[in-house]
Design an enzyme around this catalytic site. Structure first.
Site, PDB file in Angstrom:
ATOM      1  N   CYS A  55      54.885  93.686  65.485  1.00  0.00           N
ATOM      2  CA  CYS A  55      54.181  92.429  65.787  1.00  0.00           C
ATOM      3  C   CYS A  55      52.680  92.641  65.779  1.00  0.00           C
ATOM      4  CB  CYS A  55      54.633  91.844  67.108  1.00  0.00           C
ATOM      5  SG  CYS A  55      55.255  93.018  68.247  1.00  0.00           S
ATOM      6  N   GLN A 106      63.990 101.376  70.782  1.00  0.00           N
ATOM      7  CA  GLN A 106      63.646 102.360  69.752  1.00  0.00           C
ATOM      8  C   GLN A 106      64.571 103.573  69.781  1.00  0.00           C
ATOM      9  OE1 GLN A 106      61.374 102.486  67.223  1.00  0.00           O
ATOM     10  NE2 GLN A 106      60.755 100.378  67.617  1.00  0.00           N
ATOM     11  N   GLY A 145      66.638  92.574  70.837  1.00  0.00           N
ATOM     12  CA  GLY A 145      66.019  93.359  71.909  1.00  0.00           C
ATOM     13  C   GLY A 145      65.128  92.500  72.784  1.00  0.00           C
ATOM     14  N   SER A 161      68.796  96.932  70.424  1.00  0.00           N
ATOM     15  CA  SER A 161      68.762  95.971  69.316  1.00  0.00           C
ATOM     16  C   SER A 161      69.344  96.622  68.064  1.00  0.00           C
ATOM     17  CB  SER A 161      67.305  95.571  69.075  1.00  0.00           C
ATOM     18  OG  SER A 161      67.223  94.702  67.983  1.00  0.00           O
TER      19      SER A 161
HETATM   20  N1  PLP Z   1      61.273  96.684  72.409  1.00  0.00           N
HETATM   21  C1  PLP Z   1      60.805  97.605  71.558  1.00  0.00           C
HETATM   22  C2  PLP Z   1      60.404  98.933  72.096  1.00  0.00           C
HETATM   23  C3  PLP Z   1      60.719  97.334  70.199  1.00  0.00           C
HETATM   24  O1  PLP Z   1      60.242  98.267  69.360  1.00  0.00           O
HETATM   25  C4  PLP Z   1      61.111  96.052  69.728  1.00  0.00           C
HETATM   26  C5  PLP Z   1      60.965  95.698  68.305  1.00  0.00           C
HETATM   27  O2  PLP Z   1      60.077  96.168  67.614  1.00  0.00           O
HETATM   28  C6  PLP Z   1      61.617  95.125  70.663  1.00  0.00           C
HETATM   29  C7  PLP Z   1      61.688  95.471  71.989  1.00  0.00           C
HETATM   30  C8  PLP Z   1      62.096  93.777  70.223  1.00  0.00           C
HETATM   31  O3  PLP Z   1      63.348  93.902  69.590  1.00  0.00           O
HETATM   32  P1  PLP Z   1      63.872  92.761  68.586  1.00  0.00           P
HETATM   33  O4  PLP Z   1      63.089  92.911  67.319  1.00  0.00           O
HETATM   34  O5  PLP Z   1      65.312  93.053  68.399  1.00  0.00           O
HETATM   35  O6  PLP Z   1      63.641  91.472  69.272  1.00  0.00           O
END
Ligand code: PLP
Length: 379
Positions: free
Chosen positions: A322, A176, A69, A196
């Site tokens: 994160c 999400q 993602g 993702s």
């Molecule tokens: N965007 C959102 C809303 C997310 O919740 C996340 C992951 O927690 C991401 C982007 C990033 O996705 P990825 O973990 O596949 O890099």
């Protein structure tokens, strides 16, 4: 182990695991090889592209495979560089994958605006209308927030953005939501959408970006010419196929999965009420995804609760995956105007399709025991 952190990542489904094993074992050819075994890998990629496109109402030509993602978001935001955009707009509650990509553009001289959200976590549409001028904008607004589960009115946002200037681009980070909500990119009228696999019971390390046909993309990775020479690199055929199979299965069982997750959520809330636990849900409970609960527990420190649950083998989170590693307060809850005490007492519980009522009962009982311990200690 009881897993209640499905917004951070999900368990791979059997459909995804079997697809991954099958391709890895039987069709491990390089999709760029010209012999038939390579063509088989190419055919698998085409099938995966078709499946994914069908699941979101797109055409297969509009699906580009990425590694996650974050990559999809970055690619979408970098699009500002190719189309003569000088103005970029994002909401204050975007995931860091968007916020930091937008921040990079800002450091390169782009004009960047961040739209506020109201107490319910919904972006202020008047503010968006005011900021949008007649010039071409790249706008990035997420479909569903990762900390609160709250949805944004993307269709309405799309109308606002495209009415101001039909050449403006709307990207939505639907990481999400894909695989958990019924999403049709044509109905939403978005120009780009990120997803993702690991958020919808697929493998980690694979995602996709939907790009509306006709939108000229800037290459993300230069190399051997894969993904129409826009995102080179040998394709992760097994991962991509597993992603498609995971999404297909989730979409097929969407209502059933969402109903069962909602029942578990209701059960959890009822049990907590029955145990006299004092809590409040952050954001409007009627505008959020089933199963995602950002809850503030009265008089309890969220991180201590998380650790106490962890000691019992229960996984929850204090925010996004994160954020939970850093000690920073949630910028999402801050943007909603929630005070520091309440933010500090909040945790995110995200229920998934593999959770059971017994697990929910155990979670409720552990939270209740901890709340009683804290109350006693404070007497
Ligand atoms: N965007 C959102 C809303 C997310 O919740 C996340 C992951 O927690 C991401 C982007 C990033 O996705 P990825 O973990 O596949 O890099």
């Amino acid at each position: 182990m009881l897993y209640f952190d499905n917004a951070a990542t999900t368990k791979m489904s059997d459909a995804a695991i079997n697809a991954w094993i099958d391709v890895s074992r039987n069709n491990y050819g390089n999709a760029s090889s010209i012999y038939s075994y390579g063509k088989r890998a190419r055919d698998i990629l085409s099938e995966a592209r078709e499946i994914i496109a069908r699941c979101i109402g797109a055409s297969s030509k509009e699906i580009y495979f990425t590694s996650c993602g974050t990559e999809s978001d970055n690619w979408a935001i970098r699009q500002a560089k190719s189309g003569g955009f000088t103005d970029v707009i994002a909401s204050k509650i975007e995931h860091h994958a968007v916020l930091n990509a937008v921040g990079q553009l800002q450091s390169e001289g782009y004009k960047v605006s961040y739209i506020s959200v109201d107490a319910n976590g919904v972006i202020c549409l008047d503010e968006l209308e005011k900021i949008l001028g007649a010039e071409k904008h790249l706008v990035s607004i997420m479909y569903q927030n990762n900390e609160t589960g709250l949805y944004q009115p993307i269709q309405e946002i799309s109308q606002i953005v495209h009415t101001k200037n039909p050449d403006s681009i709307l990207h939505t980070d639907a990481v999400q939501a894909i695989g958990h909500s019924s999403i049709d990119v044509k109905e939403l009228e978005v120009d780009m959408l990120s997803a993702s696999a690991h958020k919808f019971n697929g493998p980690k390390g694979v995602g996709f970006l939907y790009v509306r046909e006709g939108l000229e993309m800037m290459p993300l990775i230069y190399g051997g010419g894969q993904e129409k020479a826009l995102r080179s690199g040998t394709e992760n055929v097994a991962g991509i196929y597993a992603m498609a199979k995971a999404l297909e299965e989730n979409i097929l069982n969407l209502d059933e999965n969402n109903n069962s997750v909602k029942l578990l959520e209701d059960r959890l809330l009822e049990k907590l009420h029955a145990e006299n636990v004092k809590f409040a849900i952050n954001g409007n409970a009627n505008q959020k995804a089933p199963g995602v609960l950002n809850v503030a527990f009265d008089g309890i420190d969220g991180e201590s609760l998380l650790n106490a649950l962890d000691a019992q083998g229960i996984c929850v989170s204090t925010g996004s995956a994160c954020n939970s590693k850093s000690k920073e307060r949630s910028y999402v809850l801050e943007a909603m105007g929630i005070d520091n005490d309440r933010i500090d007492s909040s945790i995110r519980i995200s229920i998934g399709r593999y959770n059971t009522s017994e697990e929910v009962d155990r979670l409720a009982s552990c939270i209740s025991k901890y709340a009683k311990l804290v109350a006693k200690a404070n007497c």
